[in-house]
Design a protein around this motif. Structure first.
Motif, PDB file in Angstrom:
ATOM      1  N   MET A 144       0.835  -1.206   0.000  1.00 24.43           N
ATOM      2  CA  MET A 144       0.000   0.000   0.000  1.00 24.43           C
ATOM      3  C   MET A 144       0.869   1.255   0.000  1.00 24.43           C
ATOM      4  SD  MET A 144      -3.148  -1.072   2.445  1.00 24.43           S
ATOM      5  CE  MET A 144      -3.864   0.540   2.564  1.00 24.43           C
ATOM      6  N   MET A 145       1.952   1.200   0.802  1.00 23.56           N
ATOM      7  CA  MET A 145       2.884   2.346   0.850  1.00 23.56           C
ATOM      8  C   MET A 145       3.509   2.559  -0.531  1.00 23.56           C
ATOM      9  SD  MET A 145       2.991   3.465   4.002  1.00 23.56           S
ATOM     10  CE  MET A 145       4.126   3.580   5.322  1.00 23.56           C
ATOM     11  N   CYS A 146       3.907   1.448  -1.169  1.00 24.46           N
ATOM     12  CA  CYS A 146       4.508   1.556  -2.510  1.00 24.46           C
ATOM     13  C   CYS A 146       3.500   2.165  -3.473  1.00 24.46           C
ATOM     14  CB  CYS A 146       4.939   0.181  -3.022  1.00 24.46           C
ATOM     15  SG  CYS A 146       6.371  -0.439  -2.172  1.00 24.46           S
ATOM     16  N   GLY A 147       2.257   1.692  -3.391  1.00 21.37           N
ATOM     17  CA  GLY A 147       1.197   2.210  -4.260  1.00 21.37           C
ATOM     18  C   GLY A 147       0.985   3.690  -4.053  1.00 21.37           C
ATOM     19  N   LEU A 148       0.954   4.096  -2.773  1.00 22.22           N
ATOM     20  CA  LEU A 148       0.763   5.520  -2.466  1.00 22.22           C
ATOM     21  C   LEU A 148       1.937   6.347  -2.982  1.00 22.22           C
ATOM     22  CD1 LEU A 148      -0.741   5.423   1.140  1.00 22.22           C
ATOM     23  CD2 LEU A 148      -1.849   6.260  -0.928  1.00 22.22           C
ATOM     24  N   GLY A 149       3.147   5.795  -2.790  1.00 14.28           N
ATOM     25  CA  GLY A 149       4.346   6.481  -3.280  1.00 14.28           C
ATOM     26  C   GLY A 149       4.286   6.678  -4.782  1.00 14.28           C
ATOM     27  N   LEU A 150       3.845   5.645  -5.465  1.00 15.15           N
ATOM     28  CA  LEU A 150       3.735   5.695  -6.926  1.00 15.15           C
ATOM     29  C   LEU A 150       2.723   6.754  -7.355  1.00 15.15           C
ATOM     30  CD1 LEU A 150       4.663   4.144  -9.515  1.00 15.15           C
ATOM     31  CD2 LEU A 150       2.586   2.811  -9.284  1.00 15.15           C
ATOM     32  N   LEU A 151       1.588   6.764  -6.662  1.00 15.23           N
ATOM     33  CA  LEU A 151       0.555   7.758  -6.982  1.00 15.23           C
ATOM     34  C   LEU A 151       1.076   9.175  -6.738  1.00 15.23           C
ATOM     35  CD1 LEU A 151      -2.705   6.117  -5.609  1.00 15.23           C
ATOM     36  CD2 LEU A 151      -2.122   6.580  -7.979  1.00 15.23           C
ATOM     37  N   ALA A 152       1.806   9.347  -5.606  1.00 10.54           N
ATOM     38  CA  ALA A 152       2.358  10.668  -5.289  1.00 10.54           C
ATOM     39  C   ALA A 152       3.341  11.106  -6.379  1.00 10.54           C
ATOM     40  CB  ALA A 152       3.049  10.630  -3.931  1.00 10.54           C
ATOM     41  N   LEU A 153       4.154  10.145  -6.835  1.00  8.82           N
ATOM     42  CA  LEU A 153       5.143  10.442  -7.880  1.00  8.82           C
ATOM     43  C   LEU A 153       4.451  10.891  -9.168  1.00  8.82           C
ATOM     44  CD1 LEU A 153       8.298  10.008  -8.130  1.00  8.82           C
ATOM     45  CD2 LEU A 153       7.734   7.979  -9.439  1.00  8.82           C
ATOM     46  N   LEU A 154       3.395  10.169  -9.530  1.00 10.96           N
ATOM     47  CA  LEU A 154       2.676  10.521 -10.758  1.00 10.96           C
ATOM     48  C   LEU A 154       1.967  11.860 -10.623  1.00 10.96           C
ATOM     49  CD1 LEU A 154       1.297   7.002 -11.675  1.00 10.96           C
ATOM     50  CD2 LEU A 154       3.002   8.314 -12.914  1.00 10.96           C
ATOM     51  N   ALA A 155       1.438  12.112  -9.411  1.00 14.54           N
ATOM     52  CA  ALA A 155       0.768  13.397  -9.175  1.00 14.54           C
ATOM     53  C   ALA A 155       1.777  14.538  -9.319  1.00 14.54           C
ATOM     54  CB  ALA A 155       0.135  13.413  -7.800  1.00 14.54           C
ATOM     55  N   MET A 156       2.984  14.318  -8.751  1.00  8.80           N
ATOM     56  CA  MET A 156       4.027  15.355  -8.850  1.00  8.80           C
ATOM     57  C   MET A 156       4.449  15.576 -10.294  1.00  8.80           C
ATOM     58  SD  MET A 156       6.297  14.495  -5.526  1.00  8.80           S
ATOM     59  CE  MET A 156       7.713  15.460  -5.985  1.00  8.80           C
ATOM     60  N   GLN A 157       4.509  14.455 -11.030  1.00 10.92           N
ATOM     61  CA  GLN A 157       4.888  14.542 -12.448  1.00 10.92           C
ATOM     62  C   GLN A 157       3.849  15.373 -13.218  1.00 10.92           C
ATOM     63  OE1 GLN A 157       5.018  10.741 -14.386  1.00 10.92           O
ATOM     64  NE2 GLN A 157       6.891  11.266 -15.480  1.00 10.92           N
ATOM     65  N   ASN A 158       2.568  15.137 -12.902  1.00 12.57           N
ATOM     66  CA  ASN A 158       1.503  15.890 -13.569  1.00 12.57           C
ATOM     67  C   ASN A 158       1.589  17.369 -13.254  1.00 12.57           C
ATOM     68  OD1 ASN A 158       0.336  13.898 -14.988  1.00 12.57           O
ATOM     69  ND2 ASN A 158      -1.186  13.372 -13.443  1.00 12.57           N
ATOM     70  N   ILE A 159       1.874  17.672 -11.961  1.00  6.13           N
ATOM     71  CA  ILE A 159       1.990  19.080 -11.558  1.00  6.13           C
ATOM     72  C   ILE A 159       3.161  19.729 -12.305  1.00  6.13           C
ATOM     73  CG2 ILE A 159       2.558  20.611  -9.622  1.00  6.13           C
ATOM     74  CD1 ILE A 159       0.971  18.557  -7.855  1.00  6.13           C
ATOM     75  N   ALA A 160       4.289  18.983 -12.357  1.00 12.84           N
ATOM     76  CA  ALA A 160       5.473  19.512 -13.050  1.00 12.84           C
ATOM     77  C   ALA A 160       5.164  19.750 -14.529  1.00 12.84           C
ATOM     78  CB  ALA A 160       6.637  18.540 -12.908  1.00 12.84           C
ATOM     79  N   ASN A 161       4.386  18.824 -15.132  1.00  9.73           N
ATOM     80  CA  ASN A 161       4.030  18.988 -16.546  1.00  9.73           C
ATOM     81  C   ASN A 161       3.179  20.234 -16.750  1.00  9.73           C
ATOM     82  OD1 ASN A 161       5.408  16.784 -17.336  1.00  9.73           O
ATOM     83  ND2 ASN A 161       3.645  15.417 -17.393  1.00  9.73           N
ATOM     84  N   GLN A 162       2.274  20.482 -15.774  1.00 13.50           N
ATOM     85  CA  GLN A 162       1.432  21.672 -15.891  1.00 13.50           C
ATOM     86  C   GLN A 162       2.284  22.938 -15.798  1.00 13.50           C
ATOM     87  OE1 GLN A 162      -1.573  21.100 -12.931  1.00 13.50           O
ATOM     88  NE2 GLN A 162      -2.688  19.665 -14.216  1.00 13.50           N
ATOM     89  N   GLU A 163       3.274  22.878 -14.873  1.00 13.05           N
ATOM     90  CA  GLU A 163       4.147  24.050 -14.713  1.00 13.05           C
ATOM     91  C   GLU A 163       4.968  24.283 -15.983  1.00 13.05           C
ATOM     92  OE1 GLU A 163       6.385  23.299 -11.221  1.00 13.05           O
ATOM     93  OE2 GLU A 163       4.771  23.924  -9.884  1.00 13.05           O
ATOM     94  N   ASP A 164       5.278  23.153 -16.661  1.00 13.69           N
ATOM     95  CA  ASP A 164       6.088  23.245 -17.880  1.00 13.69           C
ATOM     96  C   ASP A 164       5.250  23.606 -19.100  1.00 13.69           C
ATOM     97  OD1 ASP A 164       8.303  22.688 -16.537  1.00 13.69           O
ATOM     98  OD2 ASP A 164       8.541  20.629 -17.199  1.00 13.69           O
ATOM     99  N   ALA A 165       3.967  23.892 -18.875  1.00 14.57           N
ATOM    100  CA  ALA A 165       3.055  24.116 -19.994  1.00 14.57           C
ATOM    101  C   ALA A 165       3.590  25.158 -20.973  1.00 14.57           C
ATOM    102  CB  ALA A 165       1.694  24.510 -19.472  1.00 14.57           C
ATOM    103  N   GLU A 166       4.207  26.218 -20.447  1.00 17.16           N
ATOM    104  CA  GLU A 166       4.714  27.290 -21.316  1.00 17.16           C
ATOM    105  C   GLU A 166       6.205  27.141 -21.557  1.00 17.16           C
ATOM    106  OE1 GLU A 166       3.070  30.319 -22.544  1.00 17.16           O
ATOM    107  OE2 GLU A 166       1.267  29.137 -22.252  1.00 17.16           O
ATOM    108  N   LYS A 167       6.739  25.961 -21.213  1.00 16.70           N
ATOM    109  CA  LYS A 167       8.179  25.783 -21.355  1.00 16.70           C
ATOM    110  C   LYS A 167       8.527  24.866 -22.511  1.00 16.70           C
ATOM    111  CE  LYS A 167       9.284  26.426 -16.473  1.00 16.70           C
ATOM    112  NZ  LYS A 167       9.734  25.756 -15.252  1.00 16.70           N
TER     113      LYS A 167
END
Lengths: 149, 136
Positions: free
Chosen positions: B83-106
């Motif tokens: 469950m911890m691994c799953g949560l970690g994975l979800l957190a990683l993907l969420a962070m990746q999505n946020i980073a992609n949004q920030e990179d929208a104009e990059k």
């Protein structure tokens, strides 16, 4: 027993998720020209002849361009298409430097950015002789060679 | 008074029933096959040994809440780890999505659509000019 069953289900779900995630990424990396959709082909048309010779990571970058392209106004879309070929022929080092400096440019004070835009618009509209003169006066802005508009 | 008598009678009935059940169980237990009895004995010893073993290897399990968690951890460590691994994975993907949004104009598309041609950005002299003017 039930715990092991749930653990196995979670493990299988995580592995499937990871595989599907990376499979999509890998699939995108290795796309021949024929496999692109019509919208991607339209945007990347200037690269059609070179596409299959591009490296997978270059194709990925170009597909990102095709992805962002529809979000732009028409005049900017035209600029993107005009500059695609020269961009794809730049070395990775030049492109990386360009990306860094583009970010730096965006962090300039608004009046500096406006001043630079104005100078570049004047440069674009100038005659070849005038452009040569401007390049001699301000090589840090206009470079040493006459670059595309 | 009447209610108390009824309660006492009910208790007596329950006791009689319990004794009857116990005697039936004893009777059946005495007739049980030796092999099954041995297995039951082994299982009961294992259960007692598990109950007697420490609930977790954690020294900090003196605290009630942590001990409770420790018990859970000990019994379901594989499930909790996954469950911890799953949560970690979800957190990683969420962070990746946020980073992609920030990179929208990059993205490179925005560089190509910029007011200046891309060759200008790769010019060393322009880099120096930018550094000087960004600091000001």
């Amino acid at each position: 027993m039930a715990v092991r069953k749930y653990a196995a289900i979670i493990l299988v779900a995580c592995i499937s998720f990871l595989f599907s995630h990376f499979a999509i990424a890998e699939g995108d990396l290795d796309k021949p020209w024929a496999s692109l959709n019509d919208d991607q082909k339209k945007v990347l048309a200037p690269l059609a002849d070179d596409w299959d010779n591009l490296r997978p990571w270059q194709r990925e970058r170009m597909l990102e361009i095709a992805h962002d392209y529809p979000k732009m106004p028409i005049d900017r879309q035209e600029r993107v298409q005009q500059r695609l070929t020269s961009w794809s022929r730049m070395t990775p080092f030049e492109r990386e430097n360009a990306r860094k400096r583009f970010q730096q440019f965006k962090s300039l004070a608004p009046e500096k950015k406006e001043e630079l835009r104005k100078q570049w618009n004047e440069y674009r509209d100038a005659s070849p002789e005038k452009r040569q003169e401007l390049r001699t006066q301000r090589p840090e802005i206009f470079g040493t060679e006459d670059v595309g508009r | 008074m009447k209610v108390e008598t009824e309660n006492q009678q009910a208790e007596l009935r329950d006791q009689a029933l319990a004794e009857r059940i116990a005697s039936l169980l004893d009777e059946q237990a005495s007739n049980i096959d030796a092999r099954i009895a041995s297995k039951l004995n082994y299982a009961s010893q294992q259960a007692l040994a598990n109950m007697a073993s420490p609930s977790s290897g954690m020294v900090i399990s003196q605290n009630g809440v942590i001990k409770l968690f420790g018990n859970y951890w000990h019994q379901h460590r594989l499930l909790v780890t996954l469950m911890m691994c799953g949560l970690g994975l979800l957190a990683l993907l969420a962070m990746q999505n946020i980073a992609n949004q920030e990179d929208a104009e990059k993205g490179d598309a925005y560089l190509l659509a910029s007011d200046l041609p891309p060759e200008v950005y790769s010019n060393e002299g322009f880099g120096t000019w930018l550094s000087e003017n960004t600091q000001q």
